[in-house]
Design a protein around this motif. Structure first.
Motif, mmCIF file in Angstrom:
data_model
loop_
_atom_site.group_PDB
_atom_site.id
_atom_site.type_symbol
_atom_site.label_atom_id
_atom_site.label_comp_id
_atom_site.label_asym_id
_atom_site.label_seq_id
_atom_site.Cartn_x
_atom_site.Cartn_y
_atom_site.Cartn_z
ATOM 1 N N LEU A 14 -6.169 0.982 9.881
ATOM 2 C CA LEU A 14 -6.026 2.296 9.234
ATOM 3 C C LEU A 14 -6.840 3.339 9.988
ATOM 4 O O LEU A 14 -6.357 4.444 10.260
ATOM 5 C CB LEU A 14 -6.484 2.229 7.769
ATOM 6 N N ASN B 220 -7.179 11.578 7.570
ATOM 7 C CA ASN B 220 -7.558 11.655 6.157
ATOM 8 C C ASN B 220 -8.747 10.755 5.829
ATOM 9 O O ASN B 220 -9.274 10.814 4.726
ATOM 10 C CB ASN B 220 -6.387 11.229 5.262
ATOM 11 N N CYS C 191 0.859 -1.183 0.000
ATOM 12 C CA CYS C 191 0.000 0.000 0.000
ATOM 13 C C CYS C 191 0.896 1.233 0.000
ATOM 14 O O CYS C 191 0.624 2.215 -0.685
ATOM 15 C CB CYS C 191 -0.918 0.022 1.211
ATOM 16 N N GLY D 23 -1.377 7.619 -4.557
ATOM 17 C CA GLY D 23 -2.698 7.511 -3.919
ATOM 18 C C GLY D 23 -2.816 8.524 -2.778
ATOM 19 O O GLY D 23 -1.805 9.043 -2.310
ATOM 20 N N PRO D 24 -4.043 8.798 -2.337
ATOM 21 C CA PRO D 24 -4.241 9.779 -1.256
ATOM 22 C C PRO D 24 -3.676 9.279 0.080
ATOM 23 O O PRO D 24 -3.444 8.083 0.242
ATOM 24 C CB PRO D 24 -5.770 9.915 -1.179
ATOM 25 N N ILE E 165 -13.526 -0.502 -0.468
ATOM 26 C CA ILE E 165 -12.542 0.074 -1.402
ATOM 27 C C ILE E 165 -11.332 -0.847 -1.545
ATOM 28 O O ILE E 165 -10.865 -1.110 -2.655
ATOM 29 C CB ILE E 165 -12.093 1.479 -0.935
ATOM 30 N N ILE E 166 -10.834 -1.366 -0.413
ATOM 31 C CA ILE E 166 -9.659 -2.240 -0.485
ATOM 32 C C ILE E 166 -10.021 -3.523 -1.236
ATOM 33 O O ILE E 166 -9.257 -3.996 -2.082
ATOM 34 C CB ILE E 166 -9.104 -2.554 0.921
ATOM 35 N N MET F 141 -5.905 2.383 -8.008
ATOM 36 C CA MET F 141 -6.203 1.561 -6.823
ATOM 37 C C MET F 141 -6.731 0.192 -7.249
ATOM 38 O O MET F 141 -7.812 0.088 -7.815
ATOM 39 C CB MET F 141 -7.229 2.291 -5.950
ATOM 40 N N SER G 24 3.665 1.704 -1.379
ATOM 41 C CA SER G 24 4.299 2.037 -2.651
ATOM 42 C C SER G 24 3.478 3.079 -3.397
ATOM 43 O O SER G 24 4.020 3.835 -4.197
ATOM 44 C CB SER G 24 4.511 0.777 -3.501
ATOM 45 N N CYS G 25 2.188 3.152 -3.153
ATOM 46 C CA CYS G 25 1.352 4.194 -3.768
ATOM 47 C C CYS G 25 0.927 5.259 -2.769
ATOM 48 O O CYS G 25 0.808 6.437 -3.105
ATOM 49 C CB CYS G 25 0.092 3.577 -4.368
ATOM 50 N N HIS H 260 -13.920 10.851 6.334
ATOM 51 C CA HIS H 260 -15.087 10.803 5.458
ATOM 52 C C HIS H 260 -15.494 9.376 5.106
ATOM 53 O O HIS H 260 -16.507 9.173 4.445
ATOM 54 C CB HIS H 260 -14.813 11.598 4.165
ATOM 55 N N ILE I 125 -7.040 -4.739 8.179
ATOM 56 C CA ILE I 125 -6.304 -3.579 7.674
ATOM 57 C C ILE I 125 -7.156 -2.317 7.811
ATOM 58 O O ILE I 125 -6.676 -1.276 8.274
ATOM 59 C CB ILE I 125 -5.879 -3.789 6.201
#
Ligand code: HEC
Length: 118
Positions: free
Chosen positions: A110, A69, A49, A62-63, A81-82, A91, A51-52, A72, A106
């Motif tokens: 996060l 962050n 993850c 990626g954001p 999303i993952i 992504m 790496s982006c 939202h 994960i």
């Protein structure tokens, strides 16, 4: 001599077959238990993850993925999303690689900021 040599080779082959079966069968099908340990998953988040999204999850291609962050996004949205990725962006979907419980783990980490490096 010859016969013992042959049976050793046979043993080696069957050990390799068992390892291959374990390696290919386990991760995707077992839904409820994380297929990897926390250290392994943490490493994946930082390396893959990261790496982006940046090694410190402060963003890159990626954001950023630090808790501040992600306000939202509820945990379930992050899980989705993952799993599925974001079509049309870089992504990727992770469900071919990670068990559902791994992805939930994960997402939770996060949101909690538990994987964030200083
Ligand atoms: C190949 C690059 C790449 C990799 C690898 C990658 N991502 Fe992403 N990720 C992106 C991009 C680009 C976006 C933004 C998509 C968009 O425009 O909505 C994104 C978006 C996200 C979002 C939504 C963030 C938001 O604020 O909308 C989350 C959560 C996320 N990624 C988590 C992960 C996790 C966890 C991993 C590792 C398992 C990972 N990503 C690996 C590129 C990547």
């Amino acid at each position: 001599m010859n016969t013992s040599g042959r049976s050793q080779t046979g043993q080696k082959v069957s050990v390799i077959l068992v390892l291959l079966m374990l390696g290919s069968g386990a991760p995707v099908t077992l839904a409820d238990e994380p297929s990897r340990g926390p250290a392994d998953l943490e490493n994946l988040v930082v390396q893959d993850c990261g790496s982006c999204h940046g090694l410190t999850l402060k963003g890159g291609l990626g954001p950023p993925l630090r808790p501040e962050n992600l306000t939202h996004l509820p945990e379930a949205a992050i899980t989705a999303i993952i799993s599925e990725g974001v079509p049309g962006t870089a992504m990727p979907p992770w469900k071919p690689l990670l068990a559902p419980a791994d992805i939930e783990w994960i997402s939770h980490q996060l949101k909690a900021g538990a994987l964030v490096l200083p």
